[in-house]
Design an enzyme around this catalytic site. Sequence first.
Site, PDB file in Angstrom:
ATOM      1  N   ASP A  30       0.806  -1.221   0.000  1.00 32.21           N
ATOM      2  CA  ASP A  30       0.000   0.000   0.000  1.00 32.21           C
ATOM      3  C   ASP A  30       0.841   1.274   0.000  1.00 32.21           C
ATOM      4  OD1 ASP A  30       0.969  -0.418   2.564  1.00 32.21           O
ATOM      5  OD2 ASP A  30      -0.983  -0.799   3.454  1.00 32.21           O
ATOM      6  N   ASP A  45      -7.516  -2.922  14.234  1.00 34.47           N
ATOM      7  CA  ASP A  45      -8.911  -3.175  13.846  1.00 34.47           C
ATOM      8  C   ASP A  45      -9.014  -4.350  12.871  1.00 34.47           C
ATOM      9  OD1 ASP A  45      -7.819  -2.126  11.551  1.00 34.47           O
ATOM     10  OD2 ASP A  45      -9.147  -0.393  11.417  1.00 34.47           O
ATOM     11  N   HIS A  47      -7.163  -4.699  10.044  1.00 31.98           N
ATOM     12  CA  HIS A  47      -6.868  -4.432   8.627  1.00 31.98           C
ATOM     13  C   HIS A  47      -5.559  -5.095   8.191  1.00 31.98           C
ATOM     14  CE1 HIS A  47      -4.847  -0.505  10.051  1.00 31.98           C
ATOM     15  NE2 HIS A  47      -3.894  -1.081   9.353  1.00 31.98           N
ATOM     16  N   GLU A  60      -9.498  -1.925   5.163  1.00 31.63           N
ATOM     17  CA  GLU A  60     -10.158  -1.608   6.424  1.00 31.63           C
ATOM     18  C   GLU A  60     -11.413  -2.466   6.608  1.00 31.63           C
ATOM     19  OE1 GLU A  60      -8.800   0.200   8.578  1.00 31.63           O
ATOM     20  OE2 GLU A  60      -8.316   2.237   7.954  1.00 31.63           O
TER      21      GLU A  60
HETATM   22  C1  GLP Z   1      -0.392   0.175   8.592  1.00 28.96           C
HETATM   23  C2  GLP Z   1      -0.048  -0.606   7.322  1.00 28.96           C
HETATM   24  C3  GLP Z   1      -0.322  -2.081   7.493  1.00 28.96           C
HETATM   25  C4  GLP Z   1       0.287  -2.569   8.791  1.00 28.96           C
HETATM   26  C5  GLP Z   1      -0.368  -1.868   9.949  1.00 28.96           C
HETATM   27  C6  GLP Z   1       0.143  -2.324  11.302  1.00 28.96           C
HETATM   28  O1  GLP Z   1      -1.703   0.593   8.646  1.00 28.96           O
HETATM   29  N1  GLP Z   1      -0.733  -0.128   6.173  1.00 28.96           N
HETATM   30  O2  GLP Z   1       0.186  -2.788   6.381  1.00 28.96           O
HETATM   31  O3  GLP Z   1       0.133  -3.946   8.912  1.00 28.96           O
HETATM   32  O4  GLP Z   1      -0.100  -0.483   9.802  1.00 28.96           O
HETATM   33  O5  GLP Z   1       1.307  -1.637  11.607  1.00 28.96           O
HETATM   34  P1  GLP Z   1       2.269  -1.928  12.793  1.00 28.96           P
HETATM   35  O6  GLP Z   1       3.082  -3.088  12.384  1.00 28.96           O
HETATM   36  O7  GLP Z   1       3.068  -0.678  12.912  1.00 28.96           O
HETATM   37  O8  GLP Z   1       1.434  -2.181  13.985  1.00 28.96           O
END
Ligand code: GLP
Length: 236
Positions: free
Chosen positions: A62, A131, A133, A138
């Site tokens: 993304d 959440d 995702h 989402e």
């Molecule tokens: C972001 C990214 C996701 C990732 C998520 C969790 O929203 N787009 O791909 O998995 O954060 O991030 P973290 O690993 O910092 O908790």
Amino acid sequence: MKNYDEASRAAANIISAQIILKPNCVLGLATGSSPLGIYRQLVEWHKKGDLDFSEVKTINLDEYCGLSPESNDSYRYYMNHNLFSQININLVNTHVPNGMEKDAVKACNNYDEIIESYGGTDLQLLGIGKDGHIGFNEPSDSFSKGTHKVALLDSTINANKRFFEKIEDVPRSAYTMGIKHIMQAKKLLLVVSGTEKAEILKKALYGSIKPSVPASVLQYHNDLTVIGDNEALALL
Ligand code: GLP
């Protein structure tokens, strides 16, 4: 795994094995804090001469809309900084959605064409949002298919504000690979750490499969590896 470092090393081992087995493999990559330890480990092995990325291709999950590759909050910058600039990958073979493309249809179609031209990913690395995702898919009423533009939920904006100077700087939308292409990966590797992820991880892996918990769809994949530290795995 005992802690974040141990989990990161185990996950890096799986990615490394993939590259050794298939030097021209297509890796699906993720951002956020979870993969940082993995990237550090891969860089270290590369610098020791144990890992060659010269034929590897990468497709990221993304990108924020409106952030340029030069912005140090963009995911392209994150990837260049934390991994690509420190290994011998050919940047031409690395892909992140174009956050600067205002025409969403064009940006998303282009990205799907790239994914499909490679025949999908051999190994997709994933983190999980609080959440549920994955990428920026989402919670919603249906599972998305291809790359699409998403309006980020307040919970995600709040969770990600730690990477920005102030919350107003967090973009409100993003382009993300859809659930279809994530699920078409030959192998999935989900990395999770910290107590704050324990509850959603349990829901995702053992709860009912529904688009309001996007990561629950991973239960349908037949080659999913989950690596976490003890805190994240505590409720399993
Ligand atoms: C972001 C990214 C996701 C990732 C998520 C969790 O929203 N787009 O791909 O998995 O954060 O991030 P973290 O690993 O910092 O908790």
